[in-house]
Enzyme design. Structure first.
Site, PDB file in Angstrom:
ATOM      1  N   CYS A 177       0.761  -1.190  -0.317  1.00 26.12           N
ATOM      2  CA  CYS A 177      -0.347   0.085   0.075  1.00 26.12           C
ATOM      3  C   CYS A 177       0.990   1.172  -0.004  1.00 26.12           C
ATOM      4  CB  CYS A 177      -1.310  -0.193   1.008  1.00 26.12           C
ATOM      5  SG  CYS A 177      -2.308  -1.380   1.138  1.00 26.12           S
TER       6      CYS A 177
ATOM      7  N   CYS B 229      -3.881   0.371  -3.205  1.00 28.37           N
ATOM      8  CA  CYS B 229      -3.968   0.769  -2.723  1.00 28.37           C
ATOM      9  C   CYS B 229      -3.724   1.625  -1.495  1.00 28.37           C
ATOM     10  CB  CYS B 229      -4.480  -0.853  -1.518  1.00 28.37           C
ATOM     11  SG  CYS B 229      -2.799  -1.357  -0.707  1.00 28.37           S
TER      12      CYS B 229
END
Length: 309
Positions: free
Chosen positions: A122, A203
């Site tokens: 992420c 993400c």
């Protein structure tokens, strides 16, 4: 004087042998004439490779792919050392070999994608459009971000070409189709499929580096980013999109964060409920630009402007 028995036998064998030879020759001629009649009197020729307008398959493609794969999983990301590079090469080869290069589908690449894909941490996904050289200079110096070309799939395929052909040897090293000749060519289908997967894996906070010196606009709906990656970002996984709008050192500043194409991009992202920020000349990237232009006026004060809607 009558022939001796031995002489008569020799003569008889010679006559029989001559008769056999004549019979075989007649049979061969008949076969050739028959084949000629079936083919309209024309000799069959081996099929020729299809001709296209783009460069052909990269020479020593297998060695290039395997070399890059082994380098990636051993030297760059040893946590991926369980990847089977030979299987990855075989799955790529089977996606296009002996196939018409205008009839490639996303399904052809599915086994390859499954073998070579890996998680993207992420806050590390960096997308780009019209900033190819700059964005990859940046990721090489700052390992906190990954473009598609910094993943295993992109690393193996970057700046090389490949396509097949229905005739032997099944790979066309002379030419491959451009996108203008057919969209379903091996390269276009591969990058679209890989881009979709890269966007789906993103993400946290994601970044996109755009070129504010392009006269036609920094954001294009027809680009890979505009047509594929945006629509495959998951609002439930991506918390915000940061736009880095970079201008060439000494180049035109054709667009700002309030420019027409950036407004269109913001509208698309807002419709999908993403939080958005836009920054002109992101300082770390601009400093990298200034390495090659240290005395330019644009590099004396590397300021940045941040706009948050």
């Amino acid at each position: 004087m009558p022939l001796q028995p031995s002489s008569a036998g020799t003569w008889l064998r010679a006559v029989l042998l001559a008769g056999v030879v004549v019979l075989l020759v007649s049979l061969i001629v008949a076969i050739i004439l028959g084949a000629s009649a079936l083919t309209g009197g024309k000799q069959e020729s081996s099929p020729k490779m299809l001709k296209w307008k783009d460069r052909g398959t990269t020479r020593n493609l297998q060695e290039v792919i395997l070399g890059r794969c082994y380098s990636y999983v051993t030297a760059h990301y040893p946590e991926l050392r369980d990847k089977d590079c030979l299987k990855i090469w075989e799955s790529l080869k089977h996606a296009f070999i002996y196939k018409n290069p205008c009839n490639i589908t996303a399904e052809d690449y599915q086994p390859l994608m499954e073998l070579a894909s890996h998680p993207i941490p992420c806050n590390k996904s960096l997308f780009w459009s019209k900033t190819n050289d700059l964005v990859h200079r940046y990721t090489k110096s700052n390992h906190n971000f990954l473009t598609l070309e910094d993943t295993l799939l992109g690393y193996m395929a970057d700046r090389i070409s490949w396509c097949g052909d229905p005739s032997a040897p099944g790979i066309n090293y002379e030419s491959c189709p451009k996108r203008s000749e057919c969209e379903s060519n091996p390269s276009s289908v591969f990058w679209k499929k890989a881009s979709k997967m890269f966007a789906e894996a993103a993400c946290g906070v994601v970044q996109v580096m755009l070129n504010g010196s392009v006269e036609t606009g920094a954001f294009r709906s027809s680009s890979i980013f505009g047509s594929i990656e945006i629509s495959n970002l998951n609002p439930d996984k991506v918390s915000a999109v940061q736009i880095w709008l970079m201008h060439d050192i000494g180049g035109p500043q054709s667009e700002s964060c309030s420019g027409h194409s950036i407004k269109r991009l913001k509208g698309v992202l807002e419709e999908r409920n993403f939080k958005i920020t836009c920054e002109e000349n992101h300082r770390p990237v601009q400093l990298l630009q200034c390495v090659n232009n240290p005395d330019h006026a644009d590099c004396r004060l590397c300021s940045s402007n941040v706009e948050t809607p």
